[in-house]
Design a protein around this motif. Structure first.
Motif, PDB file in Angstrom:
ATOM      1  N   THR A  87      -4.837   2.522  -4.873  1.00 31.07           N
ATOM      2  CA  THR A  87      -5.618   1.830  -3.597  1.00 31.07           C
ATOM      3  C   THR A  87      -5.466   0.697  -3.919  1.00 31.07           C
ATOM      4  OG1 THR A  87      -7.437   1.939  -4.026  1.00 31.07           O
ATOM      5  CG2 THR A  87      -6.315   3.827  -3.277  1.00 31.07           C
ATOM      6  N   THR A 102       0.537  -1.604   0.388  1.00 35.44           N
ATOM      7  CA  THR A 102       0.293  -0.387   0.053  1.00 35.44           C
ATOM      8  C   THR A 102       1.019   1.126  -0.172  1.00 35.44           C
ATOM      9  OG1 THR A 102      -2.018  -1.166   1.012  1.00 35.44           O
ATOM     10  CG2 THR A 102      -1.655   0.997   0.706  1.00 35.44           C
ATOM     11  N   SER A 141       0.761   3.890  -3.075  1.00 33.61           N
ATOM     12  CA  SER A 141       0.554   5.341  -2.312  1.00 33.61           C
ATOM     13  C   SER A 141       1.700   6.291  -3.180  1.00 33.61           C
ATOM     14  CB  SER A 141       0.141   5.632  -1.261  1.00 33.61           C
ATOM     15  OG  SER A 141      -0.774   4.951  -0.253  1.00 33.61           O
TER      16      SER A 141
END
Length: 452
Positions: free
Chosen positions: A179, A16, A20
């Motif tokens: 995401t 993640t 990001s």
């Protein structure tokens, strides 16, 4: 919506973080994106540096991809189907017949699996075994309303309810690349398959994008999905062979109607209506025989005399204007046009391997052409300079990646001259952050960090 497989907390958090961080910068992107990749790449605020056109890869910085990257794509005699991989800022998006796998290529971690709403007709465990039977094709990565989405398609069993019968449908999934979650999906009911063991029962993939339409091919049918309304916009008439391509505002496909010749036609990407039809007959024995060769051109393999009735008829490559079907050039039969690809800038590169009776060996050939006129810019091998052609693995951003008997090499697509003779690997994919190729010491596929 679709579930994603549970992963160890640290690995999931790390993926993640990478998604990001890379999603927030202006790093180099994969060529499948509809963005300007010709500008110099810059490093994301909290991520690794990317290169618009990398020429060096570190074999010491390697991350293995999941088995799904190559399973069911290799057959007898070394036959290799295109891999179902797209890269975006250091993350691999891998289409599967039962979902979309998201894998960090910059550091080892467990992948995430984005699943469809209903039971897929084929699971990843059912493909492979030495057969090229994986129907998945590379997802489309493209910008939509300020977000970057990964689109892939697969076939599912939709259960019935009450007195309504169940049916099979193609599901188009839109996954947010930042995401790694499913953003939205569309289900399109398919014509019922009479044979549940038919070879094309699980055949579905994204062809490309035309304006605000994502085009999907499934079981011989071509559909358009509006990316704003998230609904099916159109369904094209006729049946088609696999391998349609999206070129600008046109979808170029090959008809597959029973009792008629296979012909190359152009469909309007906005409504699916036919806008032109080739007067010749498609000569490809497998797939469509179509290659995207520029922002507005396509290469089609057809019978030169317009018919296949003559047993001596030979197939030729035609460079066509995608919008009109007009012939820009008919290539000589000895041209190395087995595979062709646009470099994303100004050159079409073609390559093939032929058997040389005199030398009793296979010889790689490559050539570059102007995508507007088909004029030859250069060709290898070149006897006058004693130079051989590379076995091409990728054409991207003005560069040709490949191998020779001397190892991996990077060639300038415009001039045909060597750009880098020690790149480390010859990638089949690169997004400027990593290059993906067969594992150098082992099996499967591995991502190697771009370092220059």
């Amino acid at each position: 919506m679709g579930a994603q497989r549970a992963v160890r907390g640290t690995a999931a958090a790390m993926l993640t973080l990478v998604l990001s961080a890379c999603g927030s910068g202006d790093g180099a992107d994969d060529q499948t994106e509809r963005e300007d990749t010709d500008k110099p790449a810059s490093a994301p605020a909290h991520g690794p540096k990317g290169f618009a056109a990398p020429v060096k890869f570190s074999t010491a910085q390697a991350v293995a991809l999941p088995d799904s990257a190559g399973v069911g794509k290799s057959g007898l005699a070394g036959y290799q189907r295109p891999l179902p991989i797209a890269l975006h800022k250091g993350v691999a998006f891998i289409s599967r017949p039962d979902g979309l796998e998201v894998s960090d290529t910059l550091q080892a971690s467990d992948p995430l699996l984005i699943t469809p709403e209903h039971e897929p007709v084929t699971k990843i465990e059912q493909v492979g075994g030495g057969s090229a039977n994986n129907p998945a094709e590379a997802p489309l990565i493209t910008s939509v309303g300020g977000r970057t989405l990964a689109f892939n398609a697969l076939v599912t069993d939709v259960p019935g309810s009450g007195t309504s019968k169940g049916h099979e449908a193609v599901e188009l999934m839109a996954t947010d690349t930042t995401t790694a979650t499913k953003s939205w999906f569309v289900e399109i009911e398919l014509v019922e398959e009479e044979d549940e063991f038919a070879d094309d029962r699980d055949e579905a993939y994204v062809v490309g994008r035309s304006g605000d339409t994502v085009v999907v091919f499934a079981r011989g049918e071509v559909f358009g999905v509006d990316i704003k309304s998230h609904k099916r916009a159109w369904k094209a008439d006729k049946w088609y062979r696999n391998g349609p391509v999206a070129v600008g505002d046109t979808i170029v496909a090959v008809t597959n109607n029973a009792g008629s010749d296979y012909q190359v036609i152009g469909l309007d990407g906005a409504n699916g209506k036919q806008v032109w039809k080739s007067p010749r007959v498609n000569a490809s024995e497998s797939g469509s025989g179509l290659d995207v060769t520029g922002p507005d051109s396509v290469l089609a393999y057809e019978y030169a005399d317009g018919t296949e009735e003559d047993e001596e008829a030979e197939g030729r490559e035609y460079l066509l204007d995608a919008a009109t079907g007009r012939v820009r050039r008919a290539f000589p039969e000895d041209s190395p046009t087995g595979r062709c690809s646009y470099d994303g800038l100004s050159v079409t590169v073609c390559w093939s391997t032929r058997w040389d009776d005199e030398a009793s060996t296979h010889i790689d050939e490559a050539a570059a052409y102007d995508p507007k006129s088909g004029k030859e810019l250069w060709k290898l091998p070149d006897a006058s300079s004693d130079r051989m052609a590379p076995k091409v693995t990728l054409v991207r951003q003005g560069l040709i990646y490949g191998t020779t008997e001397n190892g991996p090499v990077v060639v300038d697509a415009r001039t045909g001259q060597d750009k880098e003779d020690a790149p480390g690997i010859a990638p089949s994919f690169t997004d400027g952050y990593v290059g993906v190729t067969e594992t150098l010491k082992g099996v499967g596929y591995t991502a190697y960090r771009a370092v220059g």
